[in-house]
Design an enzyme around this catalytic site. Structure first.
Site, PDB file in Angstrom:
ATOM      1  N   TYR A  16     -10.460  18.813 -20.410  1.00 53.34           N
ATOM      2  CA  TYR A  16     -11.584  18.171 -19.766  1.00 53.34           C
ATOM      3  C   TYR A  16     -12.977  18.659 -20.205  1.00 53.34           C
ATOM      4  CZ  TYR A  16     -14.216  15.503 -16.026  1.00 53.34           C
ATOM      5  OH  TYR A  16     -14.851  14.682 -15.332  1.00 53.34           O
ATOM      6  N   LYS A  20     -15.159  16.417 -22.688  1.00 53.58           N
ATOM      7  CA  LYS A  20     -16.470  15.612 -22.212  1.00 53.58           C
ATOM      8  C   LYS A  20     -17.494  16.242 -22.967  1.00 53.58           C
ATOM      9  CE  LYS A  20     -15.194  13.469 -18.159  1.00 53.58           C
ATOM     10  NZ  LYS A  20     -15.482  11.850 -18.158  1.00 53.58           N
TER      11      LYS A  20
HETATM   12  N1  LIG Z   1     -15.382  12.709  -9.429  1.00 55.61           N
HETATM   13  C1  LIG Z   1     -16.332  13.672  -9.912  1.00 55.61           C
HETATM   14  O1  LIG Z   1     -16.412  14.762  -9.130  1.00 55.61           O
HETATM   15  C2  LIG Z   1     -16.822  13.698 -11.334  1.00 55.61           C
HETATM   16  C3  LIG Z   1     -17.642  14.469 -11.700  1.00 55.61           C
HETATM   17  C4  LIG Z   1     -18.053  14.194 -13.099  1.00 55.61           C
HETATM   18  C5  LIG Z   1     -17.675  13.407 -13.829  1.00 55.61           C
HETATM   19  N2  LIG Z   1     -16.818  12.294 -13.532  1.00 55.61           N
HETATM   20  C6  LIG Z   1     -16.272  11.576 -14.059  1.00 55.61           C
HETATM   21  O2  LIG Z   1     -16.553  10.113 -13.647  1.00 55.61           O
HETATM   22  C7  LIG Z   1     -15.933   9.041 -13.999  1.00 55.61           C
HETATM   23  C8  LIG Z   1     -15.187   8.455 -13.046  1.00 55.61           C
HETATM   24  O3  LIG Z   1     -14.262   9.280 -12.417  1.00 55.61           O
HETATM   25  P1  LIG Z   1     -14.241   9.187 -10.698  1.00 55.61           P
HETATM   26  O4  LIG Z   1     -14.662  10.580 -10.031  1.00 55.61           O
HETATM   27  O5  LIG Z   1     -14.668   8.063 -10.129  1.00 55.61           O
HETATM   28  O6  LIG Z   1     -12.692   9.116 -10.479  1.00 55.61           O
HETATM   29  P2  LIG Z   1     -11.387   8.055 -10.095  1.00 55.61           P
HETATM   30  O7  LIG Z   1     -10.518   8.745 -10.338  1.00 55.61           O
HETATM   31  O8  LIG Z   1     -11.812   7.694  -8.545  1.00 55.61           O
HETATM   32  O9  LIG Z   1     -11.844   6.813 -10.972  1.00 55.61           O
HETATM   33  C9  LIG Z   1     -11.405   6.892 -12.481  1.00 55.61           C
HETATM   34  C10 LIG Z   1     -10.813   5.331 -12.759  1.00 55.61           C
HETATM   35  O10 LIG Z   1     -10.532   5.397 -14.302  1.00 55.61           O
HETATM   36  C11 LIG Z   1      -9.361   4.710 -14.304  1.00 55.61           C
HETATM   37  N3  LIG Z   1      -8.807   5.123 -15.421  1.00 55.61           N
HETATM   38  C12 LIG Z   1      -8.099   6.197 -15.702  1.00 55.61           C
HETATM   39  N4  LIG Z   1      -7.585   6.345 -17.085  1.00 55.61           N
HETATM   40  C13 LIG Z   1      -7.902   4.851 -17.508  1.00 55.61           C
HETATM   41  C14 LIG Z   1      -7.476   4.103 -18.553  1.00 55.61           C
HETATM   42  N5  LIG Z   1      -7.018   4.485 -19.642  1.00 55.61           N
HETATM   43  N6  LIG Z   1      -7.844   2.697 -18.766  1.00 55.61           N
HETATM   44  C15 LIG Z   1      -8.348   2.207 -17.827  1.00 55.61           C
HETATM   45  N7  LIG Z   1      -8.935   2.828 -16.578  1.00 55.61           N
HETATM   46  C16 LIG Z   1      -8.453   4.184 -16.445  1.00 55.61           C
HETATM   47  C17 LIG Z   1      -8.677   5.149 -13.212  1.00 55.61           C
HETATM   48  O11 LIG Z   1      -7.481   4.086 -12.851  1.00 55.61           O
HETATM   49  C18 LIG Z   1      -9.638   5.174 -11.958  1.00 55.61           C
HETATM   50  O12 LIG Z   1      -9.775   3.941 -11.041  1.00 55.61           O
HETATM   51  C19 LIG Z   1     -14.760   9.845 -14.907  1.00 55.61           C
HETATM   52  O13 LIG Z   1     -14.994   9.809 -16.340  1.00 55.61           O
HETATM   53  C20 LIG Z   1     -14.834  11.384 -14.349  1.00 55.61           C
HETATM   54  O14 LIG Z   1     -14.235  12.246 -15.465  1.00 55.61           O
HETATM   55  C21 LIG Z   1     -16.310  12.651 -12.022  1.00 55.61           C
END
Ligand SMILES: NC(=O)c1ccc[n+]([C@@H]2O[C@H](COP(=O)([O-])OP(=O)(O)OC[C@H]3O[C@@H](n4cnc5c(N)ncnc54)[C@H](O)[C@@H]3O)[C@@H](O)[C@H]2O)c1
Length: 260
Positions: free
Chosen positions: A149, A153
Site C-alpha cells: 500500500y 500509493k
Molecule cells: N478509507 C480510508 O481510510 C482511506 C484512506 C486513504 C485512502 N483511501 C483510498 O480511497 C479509495 C476508496 O476506498 P474506500 O475507503 O472508499 O474503500 P471501499 O473498500 O469502501 O471502496 C473501494 C471500492 O473499490 C472497488 N474496487 C476494488 N478493486 C477494484 C477493481 N479492480 N476494479 C474496480 N473496482 C474495484 C471495490 O469494489 C470498492 O467498491 C481507495 O483508493 C483507498 O485506497 C481510503
C-alpha cells in the site's frame, strides 16, 4: 471547476468514498455521473441512491477502462471529470505475495495510468478536463504495516504530479486525494495508525473535495495535519523516520491493524 452540468466518472463507485462522491456530484448538479466498480450490485445501488448511471469494470484492466470511457462518451457525453478512486489494501511486508504486489500495482497505480491514457487525449482535444486520483496520506507519509500500500500509493502521487507537470498547460487539471482514515469498508476492522487524527465520514471528505475542485488545488488533504507531517518529513527525514518507528511500536497489535 464547477460541477454543475458536468459529466463525471467515479471508479470504486460501489462503496465508501466513491459512492459518497457520486452522490455529492449529483446533489451539486452534475449532468451525469457514471459509478464504475467491479462490484456490479454495489454500483447499481449507488446508481439508485444517487440517481446516476452504473457500469461494471475491473480498473486494473486497460480494456475495461477504455470500454467505460468509450461507452460513457457515446451514451452520456464527453467526460469532464474522471475520478480514479478504486483502491485495495493488503497488509504485509516485503514478503507479501507476488499476487498482492501485482494486484496492488494494477489497482492502486495502473488504473490511474489506464484512465489517463484513455481520457487525456480526448480532454486535450476538447481544450481541457479534470482528473482526480485517489491516493492516500500513505502516498505521502508511507504505510505502517503494508509495504504494497505504502509503495503503490507513493507511485500514485508521483503519477498525479507527473500528469499535472506534463499536461497542466494543455488544460488538464489534476488533483490527488490523500486522506487518512475515512469510515468505509476499508477501515471496517478499525482505522489502525491512520486513525491518529480521527476518522472522517465520507460526506465530510466530500466537503473538502468539492472545495478543492472549486479552487483547482492539486493536493487534497481532508486531514489538514498531513501537511504538517509532510513538512516535518521534508525538514528532517531521519527524525521523521524515528518518529514513524515510534508510531509503529505504539500501534503494534491495535485492532484493525495498521491501515491507510
Ligand atoms: N478509507 C480510508 O481510510 C482511506 C484512506 C486513504 C485512502 N483511501 C483510498 O480511497 C479509495 C476508496 O476506498 P474506500 O475507503 O472508499 O474503500 P471501499 O473498500 O469502501 O471502496 C473501494 C471500492 O473499490 C472497488 N474496487 C476494488 N478493486 C477494484 C477493481 N479492480 N476494479 C474496480 N473496482 C474495484 C471495490 O469494489 C470498492 O467498491 C481507495 O483508493 C483507498 O485506497 C481510503
Amino acid at each position: 471547476m464547477d460541477i454543475t452540468g458536468k459529466i463525471a466518472v467515479v471508479t470504486g463507485g460501489a462503496s465508501g468514498i466513491g459512492r459518497a462522491l457520486a452522490q455529492r456530484f449529483m446533489t451539486e448538479g452534475a449532468r451525469q455521473v457514471v459509478a464504475v466498480d467491479l462490484n456490479a450490485d454495489g454500483a447499481g445501488e449507488t446508481a439508485r441512491l444517487a440517481g446516476c448511471v452504473a457500469m461494471t469494470a475491473n480498473v486494473g484492466r486497460e480494456a475495461d477502462i477504455q470500454a467505460v470511457v468509450e461507452r460513457t462518451e457515446a451514451e452520456v457525453g464527453p467526460i469532464d471529470l474522471f475520478v480514479s478512486n478504486a483502491g485495495i489494501f493488503r497488509p504485509g511486508g516485503a514478503d507479501s505475495s507476488d499476487a498482492d504486489w501485482a494486484d496492488s500495482w494494477s489497482v492502486n497505480l495502473m488504473s490511474h495510468v489506464f484512465a489517463a491514457r484513455a481520457v487525456v487525449p480526448r480532454m486535450v482535444a476538447r481544450g481541457g478536463g479534470y482528473l482526480v486520483n485517489t491516493a492516500s496520506a500513505a502516498g505521502l507519509l508511507n504505510q505502517i504495516g503494508s509495504a504494497t500500500y505504502g509503495v503503490t500509493k507513493h507511485a500514485a502521487v508521483g503519477f498525479a504530479e507527473w500528469l499535472s507537470i506534463t499536461h497542466g498547460d494543455q488544460g488538464i487539471k489534476v488533483s490527488v486525494l490523500c486522506p487518512q482514515a475515512v469510515r468505509t469498508a476499508m477501515t471496517a476492522a478499525g482505522p489502525g495508525v491512520a486513525g491518529v487524527d480521527g476518522m472522517l465520514e465520507p460526506e465530510q471528505l466530500c466537503d473538502t473535495v468539492m472545495q478543492a475542485l472549486r479552487d483547482e488545488t492539486f493536493l487534497i488533504l481532508p486531514h489538514p495535519q498531513v501537511k504538517d507531517y509532510m513538512q516535518r518529513k521534508a525538514g528532517d527525514y531521519d527524525r521523521w523516520l524515528r518518529g514513524m518507528r515510534r508510531l509503529q511500536a505504539k500501534f503494534d497489535g491495535v485492532p484493525g491493524g495498521p491501515k491507510a
